[in-house]
Every structure is written in structure tokens, then in C-alpha cells.
Design a protein around this motif. Structure first.
Motif, PDB file in Angstrom:
ATOM      1  N   GLU A 240      64.006 -56.809 202.830  1.00 34.08           N
ATOM      2  CA  GLU A 240      65.404 -57.075 203.212  1.00 34.08           C
ATOM      3  C   GLU A 240      65.789 -56.246 204.437  1.00 34.08           C
ATOM      4  N   GLU A 241      65.419 -54.961 204.392  1.00 35.81           N
ATOM      5  CA  GLU A 241      65.754 -54.069 205.521  1.00 35.81           C
ATOM      6  C   GLU A 241      65.157 -54.583 206.822  1.00 35.81           C
ATOM      7  N   LEU A 242      64.018 -55.250 206.707  1.00 36.93           N
ATOM      8  CA  LEU A 242      63.333 -55.751 207.900  1.00 36.93           C
ATOM      9  C   LEU A 242      63.750 -57.183 208.253  1.00 36.93           C
ATOM     10  N   GLY A 243      64.705 -57.725 207.482  1.00 32.55           N
ATOM     11  CA  GLY A 243      65.212 -59.074 207.785  1.00 32.55           C
ATOM     12  C   GLY A 243      64.443 -60.196 207.108  1.00 32.55           C
ATOM     13  N   TYR A 244      63.733 -59.872 206.027  1.00 28.36           N
ATOM     14  CA  TYR A 244      62.925 -60.886 205.337  1.00 28.36           C
ATOM     15  C   TYR A 244      63.304 -60.996 203.861  1.00 28.36           C
ATOM     16  N   ARG A 245      63.039 -62.160 203.280  1.00 25.93           N
ATOM     17  CA  ARG A 245      63.096 -62.364 201.826  1.00 25.93           C
ATOM     18  C   ARG A 245      61.678 -62.620 201.347  1.00 25.93           C
ATOM     19  N   ILE A 246      61.400 -62.214 200.122  1.00 18.76           N
ATOM     20  CA  ILE A 246      60.073 -62.524 199.566  1.00 18.76           C
ATOM     21  C   ILE A 246      60.202 -63.733 198.637  1.00 18.76           C
ATOM     22  N   LYS A 247      59.405 -64.757 198.906  1.00 16.87           N
ATOM     23  CA  LYS A 247      59.410 -65.979 198.098  1.00 16.87           C
ATOM     24  C   LYS A 247      57.979 -66.324 197.706  1.00 16.87           C
ATOM     25  N   GLU A 260      44.443 -75.075 205.667  1.00 23.26           N
ATOM     26  CA  GLU A 260      44.770 -73.912 204.827  1.00 23.26           C
ATOM     27  C   GLU A 260      45.488 -74.429 203.580  1.00 23.26           C
ATOM     28  N   LEU A 261      45.171 -73.839 202.438  1.00 21.22           N
ATOM     29  CA  LEU A 261      45.763 -74.273 201.170  1.00 21.22           C
ATOM     30  C   LEU A 261      45.934 -73.024 200.314  1.00 21.22           C
ATOM     31  N   ARG A 262      47.165 -72.591 200.157  1.00 23.02           N
ATOM     32  CA  ARG A 262      47.352 -71.277 199.521  1.00 23.02           C
ATOM     33  C   ARG A 262      48.726 -71.142 198.864  1.00 23.02           C
ATOM     34  N   VAL A 263      48.765 -70.295 197.831  1.00 25.16           N
ATOM     35  CA  VAL A 263      50.013 -69.948 197.146  1.00 25.16           C
ATOM     36  C   VAL A 263      50.041 -68.437 197.025  1.00 25.16           C
ATOM     37  N   HIS A 264      51.101 -67.806 197.499  1.00 21.10           N
ATOM     38  CA  HIS A 264      51.207 -66.352 197.366  1.00 21.10           C
ATOM     39  C   HIS A 264      52.621 -65.912 197.689  1.00 21.10           C
ATOM     40  N   PRO A 265      52.998 -64.704 197.247  1.00 16.24           N
ATOM     41  CA  PRO A 265      54.295 -64.182 197.674  1.00 16.24           C
ATOM     42  C   PRO A 265      54.282 -64.047 199.189  1.00 16.24           C
ATOM     43  N   THR A 266      55.406 -64.367 199.816  1.00 18.49           N
ATOM     44  CA  THR A 266      55.438 -64.415 201.279  1.00 18.49           C
ATOM     45  C   THR A 266      56.759 -63.863 201.795  1.00 18.49           C
ATOM     46  N   LEU A 267      56.685 -63.027 202.824  1.00 15.83           N
ATOM     47  CA  LEU A 267      57.922 -62.616 203.510  1.00 15.83           C
ATOM     48  C   LEU A 267      58.297 -63.731 204.479  1.00 15.83           C
ATOM     49  N   ILE A 268      59.545 -64.217 204.374  1.00 15.66           N
ATOM     50  CA  ILE A 268      60.011 -65.212 205.348  1.00 15.66           C
ATOM     51  C   ILE A 268      61.342 -64.735 205.929  1.00 15.66           C
ATOM     52  N   PRO A 269      61.590 -65.042 207.201  1.00 17.57           N
ATOM     53  CA  PRO A 269      62.816 -64.537 207.812  1.00 17.57           C
ATOM     54  C   PRO A 269      64.049 -65.001 207.038  1.00 17.57           C
ATOM     55  N   MET A 270      64.951 -64.057 206.811  1.00 16.50           N
ATOM     56  CA  MET A 270      66.147 -64.307 206.023  1.00 16.50           C
ATOM     57  C   MET A 270      67.007 -65.427 206.615  1.00 16.50           C
ATOM     58  N   VAL A 422      44.529 -38.650 202.479  1.00 19.88           N
ATOM     59  CA  VAL A 422      45.988 -38.484 202.578  1.00 19.88           C
ATOM     60  C   VAL A 422      46.757 -39.700 202.045  1.00 19.88           C
ATOM     61  N   VAL A 423      46.025 -40.756 201.727  1.00 17.43           N
ATOM     62  CA  VAL A 423      46.695 -41.956 201.200  1.00 17.43           C
ATOM     63  C   VAL A 423      46.600 -41.937 199.681  1.00 17.43           C
ATOM     64  N   THR A 424      47.749 -42.026 199.023  1.00 22.54           N
ATOM     65  CA  THR A 424      47.735 -41.989 197.563  1.00 22.54           C
ATOM     66  C   THR A 424      47.934 -43.407 197.029  1.00 22.54           C
ATOM     67  N   GLY A 425      47.110 -43.808 196.109  1.00 22.46           N
ATOM     68  CA  GLY A 425      47.269 -45.138 195.486  1.00 22.46           C
ATOM     69  C   GLY A 425      46.824 -46.277 196.390  1.00 22.46           C
ATOM     70  N   LYS A 426      47.209 -47.455 195.961  1.00 20.49           N
ATOM     71  CA  LYS A 426      46.778 -48.691 196.620  1.00 20.49           C
ATOM     72  C   LYS A 426      47.703 -49.061 197.774  1.00 20.49           C
ATOM     73  N   VAL A 427      47.155 -49.745 198.756  1.00 25.53           N
ATOM     74  CA  VAL A 427      47.988 -50.297 199.824  1.00 25.53           C
ATOM     75  C   VAL A 427      48.530 -51.648 199.342  1.00 25.53           C
ATOM     76  N   ILE A 428      49.841 -51.810 199.434  1.00 30.08           N
ATOM     77  CA  ILE A 428      50.461 -53.099 199.069  1.00 30.08           C
ATOM     78  C   ILE A 428      50.351 -54.013 200.285  1.00 30.08           C
ATOM     79  N   ARG A 429      49.940 -55.246 200.060  1.00 30.73           N
ATOM     80  CA  ARG A 429      49.771 -56.178 201.170  1.00 30.73           C
ATOM     81  C   ARG A 429      50.465 -57.495 200.813  1.00 30.73           C
ATOM     82  N   ILE A 430      51.423 -57.918 201.639  1.00 28.08           N
ATOM     83  CA  ILE A 430      52.102 -59.205 201.414  1.00 28.08           C
ATOM     84  C   ILE A 430      52.087 -59.977 202.733  1.00 28.08           C
TER      85      ILE A 430
END
Ligand code: HSE
Length: 437
Positions: A240-247, A260-270, A422-430
Motif C-alpha cells: 500500500e505504501e508503495l502504491g500497490y494492492r496485493i491480489k 505464460e500461464l500462472r496463478v500467484h499473489p501479485t502487486l498491482i498498481p492501486m 546478516v540476513v535473518t529468515g527467508k526473503v519474501i518474494r511477490i
């Protein structure tokens, strides 16, 4: 002209709605179809429920085969669901010279090629408007309304349950688990909601749309599918802060290397209309080379909205059944012997933009290490934010947006970033889609 006789298999939510709407609007529907469309037989395991719904003149049975083999039935409406009994019944109906209307996306996404071939050999029509996005006439639009176009891409919010969950998480700041429980109580999500939240239901639907848009066989086994179970409120807020919604989007695109044929969470411009589709509603954007982007919005599920699509098919079949098969609208829009073997490209080869979030220890050189790795994989950063550490933590969140990148490069970069001490945990990728070209 004599009425067309329908045999209805299943009087659940959609079957009940189909009976009710057909009865209520029967006169107008007959004026459109050119003859009466009458449900004369109903099959359901729950005989009492079927009898309660139907008028006394309707034959009610708990044996669906009585309908699929009955000489007086013209069209069988399959609303049972599942992939075994439903498939047998559809094939039996076709073998007995009937046309078929179904809402069964799982069955068609997996076995469409076989079912369409059998139907073609028998001169039968298989219609499935209700299988994709409920009441939205998207199959009709793709198959007929947009037939002049070379379609370049489709992006759709095509699972209402998942969209409801994402809307509630964003608007009320609730967690995935909290909203899922609420959705189940409200009856939106299935008791086993796997198909909705893991993106499988959306994958069935985008498979069907892709086949119609590009004239390729239905290929459910080739869809890349990622659900919404791992999404956090944190990422929804940063987006949201970056001007996107996740759908949760179903996406299919024609690119140089294939489809291309895919289903996944996606940031799209608000600011995109589709980003503002909330709750259980569905919406599909189709981009054609001539028409540009077109948007279709409406109820993607529910009794009467889905019945609206079933009955539209009944009217179509009624009108088309007397035409010789060469003069009917082809099942997948393209002539069946002219389907293309354009490959569906593996997800690793897909090119898109990315949102990444990582938690790092706040000390000199960390940002340099991360950006070095990203550069090594030829990934270009489009935005970079570091969030201030909270008082009780020595780690900070880094949020990075990239320009278009090949998925395998992002995956390789993430593996290396995660090995940094220096990186803790997993990297989130959307993934990000701008939905404009
Ligand atoms: N379970 C689907 C949804 C509806 O939530 O959208 C039927 O496809």
C-alpha cells in the motif's frame, strides 16, 4: 416449436438457482431462444430437496443415468462437480446424443481435451460459461466479442474467497488465519478451502481462458500455482505504501517464447480499476491488440449469478443445435483442427517485476552486500526502502522493487541473499504486474 427438454444433474446452490431463474424468467428466455426451455427431469441424491424445488410435472430421480440416457432429454446440465462421476455422466450424455452445459472447471481444465474431442465426434455441444467467473460472461466475450483481436494477455481476480480474504486482511488488519475462519463461517470458503486459498480453483479458470484466448489445448498440468497462505499483513501494508494492492491473479500472456500461464499473489498498481475489486467479487481484464484493455466485473459465484451463466449457455445451445457443427461457434473459439502447439513456458523463464522483503541486521555494508548480489544476476532495482528498526530490535526490513527480471535470476539471487549472515529468515518474494501494455 416444441420445447427443448433439459435434464438437470444436481440441485445444489447453482442447480437450485438455475431452476428458479429459468422458471421466473421463462417467458423472456423463450422469446430470446425462439422456443421454451423446460427442465423436465432432475437428478439428485437428496430426493426430498429436489422434490421441494421442482414442480410436480418434473420427473425427479436419484439415478442420474436415467437422465443422461433418456431419449426425450436434449441438453444435460451437469452441476454435480468432481472429476469422476461427473465425467462419466457427461460422456454418457454425449454418447446418447445430448448436448451438455456444465460449470465444472476442474473437470474441463483436466479432461477438456478428451471431452471436447468426444463431443466433436458426436456433433454435441459442450458449453461452460458458468465454469469461469460465475455470472460474468467472460467465455462469451473471449470467444465471440473479442474474436477480431490477437489477445495479448488476460489477468483476473477469479476466486472470490481468496479475494475476500485479501480484502479483509487489508481493510481490517486481520491475519490470514483469522479471515479464513470468518470466510468459512460466512459460507464463502469451502469446509476444505484448499482449492480457493492455494490458487487451484483460479488455475482451473485461467487454464480455460488461456485455451480460448490463444487457441491452445487446455493444459492444467502446465499452470504455475501459488496461493495466498503465506501472505502477511506486513506485506499488504508495505505494498500500500508503495502504491500497490496485493491480489491473487490468474495470468496468461502471449510472449515471444510462448504462453505464460500462472496463478500467484501479485502487486498491482492501486490506480488500476481491477485493484479496487473487493470482497467476493470477480473481475477479468483482457488485452486485445485492436480493442486495448477491456474489463469484466461481477459476481464470480453464488446461486443466481452462476445460474445466469448456465441459462445463457442453455439459450446458446438451443439456438445453435440445429446448425451444422461447421457453423457453430467452436468450443475454444478457434477451429478444433487449428489449435496451436505454442508451448506454455516454465515459470523459471517468465519475466516479471518483483517485490522483495528481507529482515537484516542493521550494520555497515549490509545494503552493499545485497545490492552486489542483485547486480550479479543482472537485476535492476526500481525502488529501495529501509524501515527504521524498532526500539527492541537490531534488525530492519529492506523492501526492494525490481524492474523486469527473469524468474530464475530472482530465485538464484534470493538463495544467495539468504546465505548472508546478516540476513535473518527467508526473503519474501511477490511478483508485480503493471497491467498496462
Ligand atoms: N469457490 C469459488 C470462489 C467459486 O470462491 O470464487 C466457484 O468457482
Amino acid at each position: 416449436m416444441k420445447p427443448i427438454h433439459i435434464g438437470l444433474l444436481g440441485v445444489g446452490t447453482v442447480g437450485g438457482g438455475t431452476y428458479t431463474v429459468l422458471k421466473r424468467n421463462h417467458e423472456e428466455i423463450a422469446r430470446r431462444a425462439g422456443r421454451d426451455i423446460v427442465i423436465t427431469m432432475i437428478a439428485d441424491k437428496d430426493l426430498e430437496k429436489a422434490r421441494k424445488l421442482a414442480d410436480p410435472s418434473v420427473i425427479v430421480t436419484d439415478n442420474a443415468h436415467e437422465i443422461t440416457t433418456h431419449p426425450d432429454i436434449d441438453i444435460v446440465v451437469e452441476l454435480i462437480g468432481g472429476q469422476t462421476i461427473a465425467k462419466d455422466l457427461i460422456l454418457e450424455a454425449i454418447a446418447h446424443g445430448k448436448h451438455v452445459v456444465t460449470a465444472n472447471k476442474a473437470l474441463l481444465a483436466n479432461h477438456g481435451t478428451e471431452i471436447f474431442a468426444v463431443a466433436r465426434a458426436k456433433g454435441a455441444i459442450v458449453a461452460f460459461e458458468a465454469a469461469v467467473a460465475g455470472g460474468i460472461p467472460i467465455i462469451k466475450a473471449l470467444r465471440e466479442g473479442l474474436t477480431a483481436n490477437r489477445i495479448t494477455w488476460i489477468a483476473g481476480i477469479i476466486n472470490g474467497t481468496a479475494n475476500f480474504i485479501l480484502s479483509e486482511m487489508r481493510e481490517k488488519g486481520l491475519s490470514f488465519a483469522q479471515v479464513l475462519e470468518q470466510a468459512q463461517k460466512l459460507g464463502y470458503a469451502e469446509a476444505d478451502p484448499t482449492y480457493d486459498i492455494e490458487g487451484i480453483d483460479a488455475a482451473h479458470k485461467i487454464t480455460l481462458m488461456s485455451a480460448i484466448a490463444f487457441g491452445i489445448p487446455v493444459q492444467f498440468s502446465k499452470v504455475y500455482t501459488e496461493g495466498i497462505t503465506q501472505l502477511t499483513g506486513e506485506d499488504i501494508r508495505y505494498a500500500e505504501e508503495l502504491g500497490y494492492r496485493i491480489k491473487l491473479l490468474g495470468i496468461t500472456k502471449r510472449v515471444e517464447k510462448g504462453i505464460e500461464l500462472r496463478v500467484h499473489p501479485t502487486l498491482i498498481p492501486m490506480r488500476r480499476l481491477i485493484a479496487n475489486v473487493e470482497g467476493v467479487m470477480n473481475a477479468v481484464v483482457v488485452k486485445g491488440d485492436a480493442v486495448g484493455a477491456t474489463l469484466y466485473y461481477g459476481a464470480g459465484a453464488g446461486s443466481e449469478p452462476t445460474a445466469s451463466a448456465v441459462i445463457a449457455d442453455l439459450v446458446d445451445v438451443t439456438r445453435m443445435q440445429t446448425a451444422d457443427p461447421m457453423h457453430r461457434v467452436p468450443t475454444l473459439s478457434f477451429q478444433p483442427d487449428l489449435l496451436s502447439d505454442t508451448p506454455v513456458i516454465p515459470m523459471e523463464e517468465v519475466e516479471t517485476a518483483y517485490y522483495m522483503r528481507m529482515q537484516v541486521i542493521d550494520k555497515p555494508g549490509v545494503m552493499a552486500d545485497i545490492t552486489r548480489i542483485v547486480a550479479d544476476y543482472n537485476i535492476s532495482i526500481s525502488a529501495l526502502i529501509q524501515k527504521e528498526a524498532s526500539a527492541d530490535s537490531n534488525t530492519v526490513s529492506i523492501i526492494m522493487l525490481t524492474h523486469l527480471t527473469v524468474e530464475k535470476n530472482i530465485n538464484a539471487a534470493i538463495v544467495r541473499i539468504e546465505t548472508l549472515s546478516v540476513v535473518t529468515g527467508k526473503v519474501i518474494r511477490i511478483r508485480i504486474e503493471e497491467l498496462k501494455d
